[in-house]
Scaffold this motif. Structure first.
Motif, PDB file in Angstrom:
ATOM      1  N   UNK A  81      19.281  23.670-123.585  1.00 48.50           N
ATOM      2  CA  UNK A  81      18.153  22.725-123.424  1.00 48.50           C
ATOM      3  C   UNK A  81      16.928  23.231-124.181  1.00 48.50           C
ATOM      4  N   UNK A  82      16.647  24.534-124.049  1.00 55.93           N
ATOM      5  CA  UNK A  82      15.477  25.092-124.735  1.00 55.93           C
ATOM      6  C   UNK A  82      15.632  25.024-126.254  1.00 55.93           C
ATOM      7  N   UNK A  83      16.813  25.370-126.742  1.00 59.61           N
ATOM      8  CA  UNK A  83      17.039  25.292-128.183  1.00 59.61           C
ATOM      9  C   UNK A  83      16.921  23.858-128.682  1.00 59.61           C
ATOM     10  N   UNK A  84      17.424  22.920-127.888  1.00 60.86           N
ATOM     11  CA  UNK A  84      17.299  21.510-128.274  1.00 60.86           C
ATOM     12  C   UNK A  84      15.833  21.085-128.287  1.00 60.86           C
ATOM     13  N   UNK A  93      11.814  35.387-127.435  1.00 59.54           N
ATOM     14  CA  UNK A  93      11.102  35.670-126.188  1.00 59.54           C
ATOM     15  C   UNK A  93      11.620  34.815-125.041  1.00 59.54           C
ATOM     16  N   UNK A  94      11.913  33.555-125.336  1.00 59.58           N
ATOM     17  CA  UNK A  94      12.417  32.665-124.293  1.00 59.58           C
ATOM     18  C   UNK A  94      13.776  33.122-123.782  1.00 59.58           C
ATOM     19  N   UNK A  95      14.679  33.433-124.714  1.00 56.70           N
ATOM     20  CA  UNK A  95      16.014  33.886-124.315  1.00 56.70           C
ATOM     21  C   UNK A  95      15.927  35.207-123.547  1.00 56.70           C
ATOM     22  N   UNK A  96      15.116  36.137-124.046  1.00 57.07           N
ATOM     23  CA  UNK A  96      14.962  37.419-123.358  1.00 57.07           C
ATOM     24  C   UNK A  96      14.392  37.231-121.961  1.00 57.07           C
ATOM     25  N   UNK A  97      13.367  36.406-121.851  1.00 54.73           N
ATOM     26  CA  UNK A  97      12.773  36.153-120.541  1.00 54.73           C
ATOM     27  C   UNK A  97      13.753  35.512-119.579  1.00 54.73           C
ATOM     28  N   UNK A  98      14.534  34.560-120.089  1.00 54.09           N
ATOM     29  CA  UNK A  98      15.514  33.892-119.227  1.00 54.09           C
ATOM     30  C   UNK A  98      16.566  34.874-118.715  1.00 54.09           C
ATOM     31  N   UNK A  99      17.055  35.726-119.594  1.00 53.05           N
ATOM     32  CA  UNK A  99      18.065  36.699-119.167  1.00 53.05           C
ATOM     33  C   UNK A  99      17.480  37.726-118.199  1.00 53.05           C
ATOM     34  N   UNK A 100      16.228  38.130-118.419  1.00 50.60           N
ATOM     35  CA  UNK A 100      15.598  39.076-117.497  1.00 50.60           C
ATOM     36  C   UNK A 100      15.475  38.471-116.114  1.00 50.60           C
ATOM     37  N   UNK A 101      15.027  37.220-116.059  1.00 57.67           N
ATOM     38  CA  UNK A 101      14.885  36.550-114.752  1.00 57.67           C
ATOM     39  C   UNK A 101      16.239  36.415-114.066  1.00 57.67           C
ATOM     40  N   UNK A 118      23.368  29.337-119.702  1.00 64.19           N
ATOM     41  CA  UNK A 118      23.858  28.691-120.917  1.00 64.19           C
ATOM     42  C   UNK A 118      23.250  27.301-121.091  1.00 64.19           C
ATOM     43  N   UNK A 119      23.263  26.528-120.006  1.00 66.18           N
ATOM     44  CA  UNK A 119      22.676  25.179-120.071  1.00 66.18           C
ATOM     45  C   UNK A 119      21.187  25.259-120.382  1.00 66.18           C
ATOM     46  N   UNK A 120      20.496  26.221-119.733  1.00 58.60           N
ATOM     47  CA  UNK A 120      19.061  26.381-119.972  1.00 58.60           C
ATOM     48  C   UNK A 120      18.775  26.728-121.428  1.00 58.60           C
TER      49      UNK A 120
END
Length: 492
Positions: free
Chosen positions: A196-199, A11-19, A191-193
Motif C-alpha cells: 500500500x505504501x509503495x503504491x 525509512x518507511x520500510x525500516x520503521x514498519x519492520x521495527x514496529x 507485506x500488505x502495508x
C-alpha cells in the motif's frame, strides 16, 4: 531536511519492520511470561493447602507468632523460591520470615486469594507482592480455620522455580497456536502495508507517465489536454519533475505555435515580396520591350522618359533586394556589434546633411535640437547611422510639403535619448502596434505616390534591439509621429 523518494521508502520500510518486530517481541514475551506463570502456579497450586493440613500449628488454627516464624524460616531454607505469609481474615500480614525493611505493605488484597481458592482452573491469578508497593506475583493460598471459624490465610508467593517439564506440556496449548497465527498474520500485514505504501508513493509517478503518454499522443499540443497542477516543491522530486514537465510541454507548445506562426508569416512575406519584385520587373520589362520594338520611331523625349522609368524601377528593385538580405541577416542572429565611444552630434549632422537635398525638394525643414550637441555615446556607429537614416527617410515620406522634421537629443543621467519628430500624416492607434512587422503597411501609406520597400521599420527595430536601445513610438493621426530610443551615455 529534504528526503529523496528512496530515502522515504527506506525509512518507511525500516520503521514498519521495527514496529512489527517490537510488537512481535512484546507479544512473544507476554505469552511466554503468561505460560510460565500458568505452569508455575498450577504446579504449586496445592502447596499452601498441604502445608496448612500437614503442619500441626496451622492444622489446629492456633496462632503462635514465634512458632510460625520459625516454621516459615525452615520452609524458606528448604524452598528458597517461596515466601510465606500468614494473613488474618482481613488480609493484614501477621507473620513472615524476613527483614522488616523488606516488607513494603502491611496488608494484601483478598479478592485474588478468594478467586484462586474458589476457581483454581482460571490461571494465572496474580496477588499483591508484600515486598513491593505495586508489584503483582503468582501465589498459592489456603484458608486457616479454628473450630470452624476462619482464622486467616496461608499466603505463599511463588518465585522462579525451574519448570521445563511442565512448560513443555503447556507450550502446545491453544494460546501458543494462536501466537503462531498472530506472527504469520503480522508478516502478511507488513507485506500488505508495504504494498500500500509503495503504491501510494509511486502513484504520482504513474500519473506523470500517463500524462506524458497523453501529451505524446496529442502531438505535444497542451491545449487539447488538462495537465495536473504540479507544485514546484524542491523537497518533493516527483512534484518538481511534474512541474518541470508541465513547463516543458508549455514551452514546446509555445514554440510549435511560434513556428507555425512564423511559417505563416514567411509564406505571406514571400508572397508579398514576390509581388513587390514582379511589379518593378514587369515595369522595366514593358518599357525595355517598348524601346526595343519601336526603336528609332520613338522620340528622344519618350525614350528618355522610358529609360528614367526603367532606372527608377531598377533602383527600387535593388533597394528591396538589399533590404530583404539585410533583414534576413539580422534575423539570423549572426550580426556582430562594434561598440565605441563617439560624439552623437557629429553623426547626426552628417546624416542630416545627407537628407538635406531631399528635404529641400519637398520644402521640409530638417533641424537638430539642440543645434550644438557634444554628448558622447557608446554604441555602433554604422548601425546607429542605419537606424537614423531609416527613421528620417520614413519621416520625409510621410511629411507633406512645408512640414518640419526635428531630431531631438536629450541627456538623462547615463542615457542619451534621440527622437525623430515630424508633423506629418501620423499613424492611427490601430496600426501603431504593427508598424514594425515586416511587410506591414499602415493606413497612412496606402495613398503614397511612390511605393517603397516596406521593410525599413522592421530593420530599424532589429537594429535597436541589437544596440539595447528600446524603441518607443507615439503618434496621432493627422498630427505627426515621434520615434525615440536611448543609448548609453559616456560621462567625461
Amino acid at each position: 531536511m529534504s528526503l529523496s523518494l528512496y530515502q522515504r521508502l527506506a525509512l518507511t520500510v525500516t520503521g514498519a519492520f521495527i514496529v512489527v518486530a517490537y510488537l512481535l517481541f512484546w507479544w512473544s514475551s507476554s505469552l511466554a511470561e503468561q505460560a510460565k506463570h500458568q505452569a508455575e502456579q498450577q504446579l504449586h497450586l496445592a502447596l499452601a493447602e498441604h502445608l496448612a493440613n500437614d503442619n500441626p500449628l496451622l492444622q489446629d488454627g492456633v496462632y503462635n507468632k514465634s512458632a510460625l516464624e520459625n516454621l516459615f524460616h525452615t520452609l524458606m531454607v528448604l524452598g528458597p523460591a517461596f515466601e510465606f505469609y500468614f494473613l488474618d481474615s482481613s488480609g493484614n500480614i501477621l507473620t513472615y520470615s524476613a527483614d522488616k525493611d523488606k516488607i513494603k505493605r502491611q496488608s494484601v488484597e483478598l479478592a485474588p486469594l478468594v478467586t484462586l481458592i474458589d476457581s483454581p482452573e482460571q490461571l494465572p491469578v496474580y496477588g499483591d507482592d508484600p515486598r513491593s508497593i505495586t508489584g503483582k506475583k503468582i501465589f498459592s493460598a489456603a484458608p486457616i480455620y479454628n473450630q470452624g471459624n476462619l482464622q486467616g490465610y496461608l499466603y505463599v508467593i511463588i518465585g522462579g522455580e525451574i519448570y521445563d517439564s511442565v512448560f513443555a506440556r503447556v507450550k502446545t496449548n491453544q494460546q501458543l497456536v494462536q501466537h503462531g497465527f498472530i506472527i504469520i498474520a503480522a508478516f502478511v500485514l507488513v507485506l500488505i502495508l508495504l504494498l500500500v505504501l509503495l503504491r501510494y508513493f509511486t502513484k504520482p509517478i504513474r500519473q506523470l507517465v500517463s500524462e506524458m503518454e497523453l501529451v505524446k499522443s496529442h502531438q505535444f499540443d497542451s491545449t487539447q489536454i488538462n495537465l495536473s497542477h504540479w507544485q514546484a516543491n524542491k523537497k518533493n522530486e516527483i512534484q518538481l519533475l511534474g512541474h518541470t514537465f508541465a513547463e516543458m510541454v508549455t514551452k514546446i507548445n509555445e514554440q510549435l505555435m511560434q513556428l507555425t506562426d512564423n511559417e505563416r508569416i514567411r509564406k505571406e512575406l514571400l508572397a508579398q515580396l514576390s509581388h513587390d519584385l514582379r511589379t518593378p520587373l514587369a515595369a522595366m520589362q514593358g518599357y525595355v520591350e517598348t524601346i526595343a520594338i519601336k526603336g528609332d520611331s520613338l522620340s528622344v523625349e519618350d525614350r528618355d522618359a522610358y529609360l528614367k522609368t526603367v532606372l527608377r524601377n531598377g533602383k527600387q528593385l535593388k533597394l528591396l533586394i538589399d533590404q530583404i538580405f539585410e533583414l534576413a541577416h539580422l534575423e539570423d542572429g549572426q550580426v556582430s556589434v562594434n561598440l565605441e565611444t563617439f560624439p552623437i552630434g557629429e553623426l547626426i549632422y552628417d546624416i542630416v546633411a545627407k537628407f538635406a537635398l531631399k528635404a529641400s525638394e519637398k520644402n521640409i525643414k530638417l533641424s537638430l535640437n539642440p543645434a550644438q550637441c557634444g554628448y558622447l555615446v557608446y554604441s555602433d556607429i554604422a548601425k546607429l547611422e542605419r537606424i537614423l537614416s531609416n527613421l528620417i527617410d520614413n519621416a520625409l515620406r510621410h511629411t507633406p510639403a512645408d512640414g518640419e522634421i526635428t531630431i531631438d537629443i536629450q541627456n538623462d543621467n547615463d542615457r542619451v535619448t534621440i527622437a525623430v519628430i515630424d508633423n506629418g500624416t501620423g499613424i492611427s492607434q490601430e496600426d501603431l502596434s504593427y508598424i514594425f512587422d515586416a511587410r506591414y503597411r499602415a493606413s497612412n501609406a496606402k495613398g503614397e505616390k511612390h511605393k517603397h520597400a516596406g521593410l525599413g521599420l522592421a530593420i530599424t527595430k532589429k537594429l535597436t534591439s541589437l544596440l539595447n536601445a528600446n524603441m518607443k513610438v507615439t503618434s496621432e493621426l493627422g498630427k505627426g509621429s515621434c520615434f525615440a530610443f536611448s543609448l548609453k551615455a559616456v560621462v567625461v
